[in-house]
Design a protein around this motif. Structure first.
Motif, PDB file in Angstrom:
ATOM      1  N   ASP A   1      15.135  13.285  -3.607  1.00  0.00           N
ATOM      2  CA  ASP A   1      15.128  12.392  -2.446  1.00  0.00           C
ATOM      3  C   ASP A   1      14.060  11.303  -2.601  1.00  0.00           C
ATOM      4  OD1 ASP A   1      17.207  13.778  -1.248  1.00  0.00           O
ATOM      5  OD2 ASP A   1      15.885  14.944   0.074  1.00  0.00           O
ATOM      6  N   ARG A   2      12.855  11.698  -3.020  1.00  0.00           N
ATOM      7  CA  ARG A   2      11.784  10.710  -3.200  1.00  0.00           C
ATOM      8  C   ARG A   2      12.139   9.743  -4.328  1.00  0.00           C
ATOM      9  NH1 ARG A   2       6.881  13.592  -3.110  1.00  0.00           N
ATOM     10  NH2 ARG A   2       7.419  14.412  -5.132  1.00  0.00           N
TER      11      ARG A   2
ATOM     12  N   ASN B   1      15.082   8.801  -5.350  1.00  0.00           N
ATOM     13  CA  ASN B   1      16.109   7.866  -4.855  1.00  0.00           C
ATOM     14  C   ASN B   1      15.502   6.829  -3.930  1.00  0.00           C
ATOM     15  OD1 ASN B   1      18.152   9.028  -6.348  1.00  0.00           O
ATOM     16  ND2 ASN B   1      18.749  10.435  -4.718  1.00  0.00           N
ATOM     17  N   HIS B   2      14.540   7.222  -3.092  1.00  0.00           N
ATOM     18  CA  HIS B   2      13.873   6.261  -2.211  1.00  0.00           C
ATOM     19  C   HIS B   2      13.084   5.258  -3.041  1.00  0.00           C
ATOM     20  CE1 HIS B   2      11.081   5.387   1.437  1.00  0.00           C
ATOM     21  NE2 HIS B   2      12.039   4.498   1.336  1.00  0.00           N
TER      22      HIS B   2
ATOM     23  N   SER C   1      15.224   2.570  -4.416  1.00  0.00           N
ATOM     24  CA  SER C   1      15.881   1.715  -3.416  1.00  0.00           C
ATOM     25  C   SER C   1      15.128   0.396  -3.217  1.00  0.00           C
ATOM     26  CB  SER C   1      15.968   2.460  -2.077  1.00  0.00           C
ATOM     27  OG  SER C   1      14.701   2.440  -1.420  1.00  0.00           O
TER      28      SER C   1
ATOM     29  N   ASP D   1      13.516  -0.461  -0.747  1.00  0.00           N
ATOM     30  CA  ASP D   1      12.228  -0.247  -0.083  1.00  0.00           C
ATOM     31  C   ASP D   1      11.072  -0.300  -1.083  1.00  0.00           C
ATOM     32  OD1 ASP D   1      13.256   0.083   2.460  1.00  0.00           O
ATOM     33  OD2 ASP D   1      13.154   2.282   2.431  1.00  0.00           O
TER      34      ASP D   1
END
Length: 175
Positions: free
Chosen positions: A64-65, A67-68, A71, A73
């Motif tokens: 999850d981290r 992928n963030h 992104s 972001d």
């Protein structure tokens, strides 16, 4: 000038950043290329050093981290797939070196200086020369457009501004 090969099985390109202002998150780039050219690796002042990190290979051991981070972001891998470094000046500093170069992250290029420690040289079991180096630099991620953050209820922020980049290299003469 001799071309040197980075032994990726014995090298890492990593980083660390404060998390919630109390601990550190560490990660690395699993895919990268490096070019090291030097007359003699016991005197890095003659070297030309270049790195290219594949941002999609970022690995913090949390899908999850990761992928963030890929992104918009953070690194925006769709538009900025690589981080690059090209040395511009190398100065001997006692037993160690200061390697300055152009670091490009997310389309922003800034001069960054790595403190480089020569770890030594030897021969591997097959008679090949092996040289070791450790390098570290600290950057402010916001200067490279990595500005995403969130404020914590207790004050402070989720992600620290300062990133330590840590590189451990083992190199041998290119075949």
């Amino acid at each position: 000038m001799t071309k040197w090969t980075v032994d990726q099985a014995h090298s890492t390109v990593g980083f660390e950043v404060k998390h919630m202002m109390v601990s550190k998150v560490k990660g690395q780039f699993d895919e990268y290329t490096a070019t090291v050219e030097a007359a003699d690796l016991t005197d890095l002042t003659t070297a030309n050093i270049a790195f290219n990190f594949d941002v999609a290979s970022i690995n913090t051991h949390s899908t999850d981290r990761d992928n963030h981070l890929k992104s918009a972001d953070f690194f925006d891998v769709e538009n900025f797939s690589d981080i690059t470094f090209q040395s511009t000046a190398i100065v001997k500093d006692g037993e160690d070196y200061k390697v300055t170069g152009d670091l490009t992250i997310k389309g922003v290029t800034k001069a960054v200086t790595f403190d480089v420690e020569f770890g030594g040289k030897g021969l591997d079991p097959w008679g090949n020369e092996v040289y070791g180096f450790e390098a570290e630099a600290k950057i402010n991620r916001e200067e490279f457009g990595l500005t995403w953050n969130t404020t914590l209820e207790t004050g402070g922020v989720l992600v620290g501004k300062d990133i330590k980049i840590k590189v451990e290299l083992e190199v041998n003469p290119a075949a």
